[in-house]
Write a protein that holds these residues in place. Sequence first.
Motif, PDB file in Angstrom:
ATOM      1  N   ARG A  37     -11.332  -4.558  -2.007  1.00  0.00           N
ATOM      2  CA  ARG A  37     -12.667  -5.068  -1.683  1.00  0.00           C
ATOM      3  C   ARG A  37     -13.716  -3.956  -1.817  1.00  0.00           C
ATOM      4  NH1 ARG A  37     -14.070  -7.520   4.320  1.00  0.00           N
ATOM      5  NH2 ARG A  37     -16.341  -7.622   4.119  1.00  0.00           N
ATOM      6  N   ALA A  38     -13.379  -2.762  -1.329  1.00  0.00           N
ATOM      7  CA  ALA A  38     -14.289  -1.618  -1.430  1.00  0.00           C
ATOM      8  C   ALA A  38     -14.518  -1.233  -2.889  1.00  0.00           C
ATOM      9  CB  ALA A  38     -13.720  -0.436  -0.654  1.00  0.00           C
ATOM     10  N   MET A  39     -13.440  -1.226  -3.658  1.00  0.00           N
ATOM     11  CA  MET A  39     -13.532  -0.864  -5.085  1.00  0.00           C
ATOM     12  C   MET A  39     -14.453  -1.842  -5.823  1.00  0.00           C
ATOM     13  SD  MET A  39     -11.806   1.069  -7.534  1.00  0.00           S
ATOM     14  CE  MET A  39     -11.326   0.923  -9.245  1.00  0.00           C
ATOM     15  N   ALA A  40     -14.306  -3.119  -5.526  1.00  0.00           N
ATOM     16  CA  ALA A  40     -15.125  -4.144  -6.187  1.00  0.00           C
ATOM     17  C   ALA A  40     -16.598  -4.006  -5.819  1.00  0.00           C
ATOM     18  CB  ALA A  40     -14.619  -5.535  -5.823  1.00  0.00           C
ATOM     19  N   ALA A  41     -16.881  -3.416  -4.660  1.00  0.00           N
ATOM     20  CA  ALA A  41     -18.264  -3.281  -4.198  1.00  0.00           C
ATOM     21  C   ALA A  41     -18.991  -2.106  -4.845  1.00  0.00           C
ATOM     22  CB  ALA A  41     -18.286  -3.123  -2.680  1.00  0.00           C
ATOM     23  N   LEU A  42     -18.238  -1.156  -5.403  1.00  0.00           N
ATOM     24  CA  LEU A  42     -18.872   0.030  -5.990  1.00  0.00           C
ATOM     25  C   LEU A  42     -19.479  -0.290  -7.350  1.00  0.00           C
ATOM     26  CD1 LEU A  42     -16.157   2.686  -5.074  1.00  0.00           C
ATOM     27  CD2 LEU A  42     -18.450   2.515  -4.090  1.00  0.00           C
ATOM     28  N   ARG A  43     -20.620   0.301  -7.626  1.00  0.00           N
ATOM     29  CA  ARG A  43     -21.265   0.135  -8.929  1.00  0.00           C
ATOM     30  C   ARG A  43     -20.580   1.021  -9.968  1.00  0.00           C
ATOM     31  NH1 ARG A  43     -25.895   1.686  -5.996  1.00  0.00           N
ATOM     32  NH2 ARG A  43     -26.013   3.478  -7.389  1.00  0.00           N
ATOM     33  N   PRO A  44     -20.701   0.686 -11.259  1.00  0.00           N
ATOM     34  CA  PRO A  44     -20.085   1.502 -12.308  1.00  0.00           C
ATOM     35  C   PRO A  44     -20.514   2.967 -12.269  1.00  0.00           C
ATOM     36  CG  PRO A  44     -20.786  -0.601 -13.223  1.00  0.00           C
ATOM     37  CD  PRO A  44     -21.297  -0.560 -11.816  1.00  0.00           C
TER      38      PRO A  44
ATOM     39  N   GLU B 189     -14.725   9.202 -10.495  1.00  0.00           N
ATOM     40  CA  GLU B 189     -13.711   9.436 -11.532  1.00  0.00           C
ATOM     41  C   GLU B 189     -13.866  10.796 -12.215  1.00  0.00           C
ATOM     42  OE1 GLU B 189     -14.472   5.895 -13.717  1.00  0.00           O
ATOM     43  OE2 GLU B 189     -12.935   4.719 -12.647  1.00  0.00           O
ATOM     44  N   GLY B 190     -15.005  11.464 -11.978  1.00  0.00           N
ATOM     45  CA  GLY B 190     -15.159  12.821 -12.488  1.00  0.00           C
ATOM     46  C   GLY B 190     -14.146  13.787 -11.898  1.00  0.00           C
ATOM     47  N   SER B 191     -13.609  13.452 -10.711  1.00  0.00           N
ATOM     48  CA  SER B 191     -12.636  14.364 -10.098  1.00  0.00           C
ATOM     49  C   SER B 191     -11.427  13.673  -9.484  1.00  0.00           C
ATOM     50  CB  SER B 191     -13.324  15.208  -9.018  1.00  0.00           C
ATOM     51  OG  SER B 191     -13.904  14.392  -8.026  1.00  0.00           O
ATOM     52  N   ALA B 192     -11.494  12.368  -9.271  1.00  0.00           N
ATOM     53  CA  ALA B 192     -10.372  11.665  -8.625  1.00  0.00           C
ATOM     54  C   ALA B 192     -10.178  10.295  -9.266  1.00  0.00           C
ATOM     55  CB  ALA B 192     -10.629  11.502  -7.128  1.00  0.00           C
ATOM     56  N   THR B 193      -8.950   9.817  -9.224  1.00  0.00           N
ATOM     57  CA  THR B 193      -8.630   8.489  -9.752  1.00  0.00           C
ATOM     58  C   THR B 193      -8.662   7.472  -8.609  1.00  0.00           C
ATOM     59  OG1 THR B 193      -7.184   9.469 -11.412  1.00  0.00           O
ATOM     60  CG2 THR B 193      -6.895   7.118 -10.976  1.00  0.00           C
ATOM     61  N   PRO B 194      -9.528   6.465  -8.669  1.00  0.00           N
ATOM     62  CA  PRO B 194      -9.532   5.453  -7.612  1.00  0.00           C
ATOM     63  C   PRO B 194      -8.189   4.716  -7.544  1.00  0.00           C
ATOM     64  CG  PRO B 194     -11.520   5.302  -8.938  1.00  0.00           C
ATOM     65  CD  PRO B 194     -10.590   6.226  -9.667  1.00  0.00           C
ATOM     66  N   LEU B 195      -7.705   4.501  -6.329  1.00  0.00           N
ATOM     67  CA  LEU B 195      -6.440   3.798  -6.116  1.00  0.00           C
ATOM     68  C   LEU B 195      -6.713   2.628  -5.175  1.00  0.00           C
ATOM     69  CD1 LEU B 195      -3.327   3.732  -6.533  1.00  0.00           C
ATOM     70  CD2 LEU B 195      -3.140   5.198  -4.513  1.00  0.00           C
ATOM     71  N   PRO B 196      -7.048   1.447  -5.728  1.00  0.00           N
ATOM     72  CA  PRO B 196      -7.381   0.306  -4.867  1.00  0.00           C
ATOM     73  C   PRO B 196      -6.131  -0.335  -4.262  1.00  0.00           C
ATOM     74  CG  PRO B 196      -7.605  -0.310  -7.188  1.00  0.00           C
ATOM     75  CD  PRO B 196      -7.220   1.144  -7.167  1.00  0.00           C
ATOM     76  N   LEU B 197      -6.181  -0.581  -2.961  1.00  0.00           N
ATOM     77  CA  LEU B 197      -5.077  -1.194  -2.218  1.00  0.00           C
ATOM     78  C   LEU B 197      -5.594  -2.503  -1.620  1.00  0.00           C
ATOM     79  CD1 LEU B 197      -3.992   2.036  -0.283  1.00  0.00           C
ATOM     80  CD2 LEU B 197      -3.154   1.261  -2.504  1.00  0.00           C
ATOM     81  N   SER B 198      -4.840  -3.577  -1.787  1.00  0.00           N
ATOM     82  CA  SER B 198      -5.273  -4.887  -1.300  1.00  0.00           C
ATOM     83  C   SER B 198      -4.848  -5.087   0.156  1.00  0.00           C
ATOM     84  CB  SER B 198      -4.672  -5.988  -2.189  1.00  0.00           C
ATOM     85  OG  SER B 198      -5.094  -7.252  -1.720  1.00  0.00           O
ATOM     86  N   VAL B 199      -5.825  -5.041   1.072  1.00  0.00           N
ATOM     87  CA  VAL B 199      -5.515  -5.144   2.509  1.00  0.00           C
ATOM     88  C   VAL B 199      -6.467  -6.113   3.231  1.00  0.00           C
ATOM     89  CG1 VAL B 199      -4.391  -2.886   2.705  1.00  0.00           C
ATOM     90  CG2 VAL B 199      -6.872  -3.035   2.951  1.00  0.00           C
TER      91      VAL B 199
ATOM     92  N   ALA C 187       0.835  -1.205   0.000  1.00  0.00           N
ATOM     93  CA  ALA C 187       0.000   0.000   0.000  1.00  0.00           C
ATOM     94  C   ALA C 187       0.874   1.261   0.000  1.00  0.00           C
ATOM     95  CB  ALA C 187      -0.940   0.003   1.209  1.00  0.00           C
ATOM     96  N   VAL C 188       1.899   1.258   0.842  1.00  0.00           N
ATOM     97  CA  VAL C 188       2.825   2.395   0.890  1.00  0.00           C
ATOM     98  C   VAL C 188       3.461   2.618  -0.479  1.00  0.00           C
ATOM     99  CG1 VAL C 188       5.037   3.205   1.835  1.00  0.00           C
ATOM    100  CG2 VAL C 188       3.304   2.248   3.359  1.00  0.00           C
ATOM    101  N   GLN C 189       3.895   1.532  -1.104  1.00  0.00           N
ATOM    102  CA  GLN C 189       4.536   1.648  -2.416  1.00  0.00           C
ATOM    103  C   GLN C 189       3.582   2.235  -3.458  1.00  0.00           C
ATOM    104  OE1 GLN C 189       7.923   1.003  -3.055  1.00  0.00           O
ATOM    105  NE2 GLN C 189       7.266   2.225  -4.814  1.00  0.00           N
ATOM    106  N   GLN C 190       2.334   1.781  -3.447  1.00  0.00           N
ATOM    107  CA  GLN C 190       1.355   2.295  -4.415  1.00  0.00           C
ATOM    108  C   GLN C 190       1.073   3.776  -4.191  1.00  0.00           C
ATOM    109  OE1 GLN C 190      -1.371  -1.410  -3.935  1.00  0.00           O
ATOM    110  NE2 GLN C 190      -2.155  -0.311  -5.704  1.00  0.00           N
ATOM    111  N   LEU C 191       0.989   4.187  -2.937  1.00  0.00           N
ATOM    112  CA  LEU C 191       0.765   5.593  -2.629  1.00  0.00           C
ATOM    113  C   LEU C 191       1.959   6.438  -3.081  1.00  0.00           C
ATOM    114  CD1 LEU C 191      -0.828   5.173   0.903  1.00  0.00           C
ATOM    115  CD2 LEU C 191      -1.994   6.094  -1.108  1.00  0.00           C
ATOM    116  N   CYS C 192       3.160   5.952  -2.807  1.00  0.00           N
ATOM    117  CA  CYS C 192       4.369   6.671  -3.246  1.00  0.00           C
ATOM    118  C   CYS C 192       4.411   6.765  -4.768  1.00  0.00           C
ATOM    119  CB  CYS C 192       5.626   5.985  -2.719  1.00  0.00           C
ATOM    120  SG  CYS C 192       5.849   6.114  -0.924  1.00  0.00           S
ATOM    121  N   ASP C 193       4.068   5.666  -5.442  1.00  0.00           N
ATOM    122  CA  ASP C 193       4.059   5.666  -6.908  1.00  0.00           C
ATOM    123  C   ASP C 193       3.075   6.694  -7.466  1.00  0.00           C
ATOM    124  OD1 ASP C 193       5.954   3.679  -6.893  1.00  0.00           O
ATOM    125  OD2 ASP C 193       4.551   2.039  -7.368  1.00  0.00           O
TER     126      ASP C 193
END
Length: 306
Positions: free
Chosen positions: A260-267, A274-284, A52-58
């Motif tokens: 898990r949260a990302m998978a639960a969201l509807r399109p 996504e109109g204002s932010a890019t989702p960043l899913p982290l596997s925890v 998760a830290v690595q993805q946030l840094c990236d």
Amino acid sequence: MHSLQAPSAVVMIRPHAFASNPETRDDNAFQTLANRSAEATSAAARDEHDHAVQQLCDAGVTVHVFDDYGESETPDSVFPNNWFSTHPGGHVAIYPMFVASRRRERRMDVIEMLKRDYRVQDVIDYSGLEQDNLALEGTGAMVLDHVGRIAYTVKSNRADPVLLERFCTHFNYEPIAFEARDAHGRDVYHTNVLMGIGTHYALICLDMITDPERRATVQARLEESGHTVINLSHDQISDFAGNAIELSGRDGLVLALSSRAMAALRPDQLSMIEGSATPLPLSVPTIETAGGSVRCMIAGIHLSRR
């Protein structure tokens, strides 16, 4: 783009003795037991944290990592957003926690780093109020609209109303408190599992707010402050879809949330984000067995760099 709501730097705690805390299980309906050894569970949580830290840094987020080797027996230390918060203008708050093991998570090296690297004007420490059995568990107990200056708070034993008023007076927020229950009628233990506020949208399960009048007030205040309300279902909340935090990355706003949260969201919900932010899913998934997800793992730094 930088947003007052979305910090570009965060604090995270690397767990070496992670476990689902038996002390907090009574009122945290999100907790489950990992079905493997303590060593394997702790190692898996550490790996999840590091990825998760690595993805946030990236993504261009600055992450200040502190290790917790377990010497203070703090199984929930991976969730630092409960014991301190930071605020524009150089303000830091330290909070009283509900159970004894969580009180031991507070550490001065984090506060000293903030003073060294950021402009800190004052530190207001409420933790002494634990002597009076009062708790206000930071940005778990309160979901803060830093722009609209509102502190949305679920009433619980982790959010004392008197202390909430005191915090709001000190930090210039308006308290909006309400009762919330899950689909099984259990009280919600922390506000940040029920809702998360971004710059232009808010994730919330309005159906969990028990009083219809209060529900309407919360929705109206979110909309008045310029947020598109993304109404989540009970099932989506169970998958931690409300436990997300918007951050300022290198290329714009990102919404850090669990896979898990990302998978639960509807399109349609995703497209509103996504109109204002890019989702960043982290596997925890291991960390989520302790009853918190990505939002709980991240303490945002709303302070100016030195």
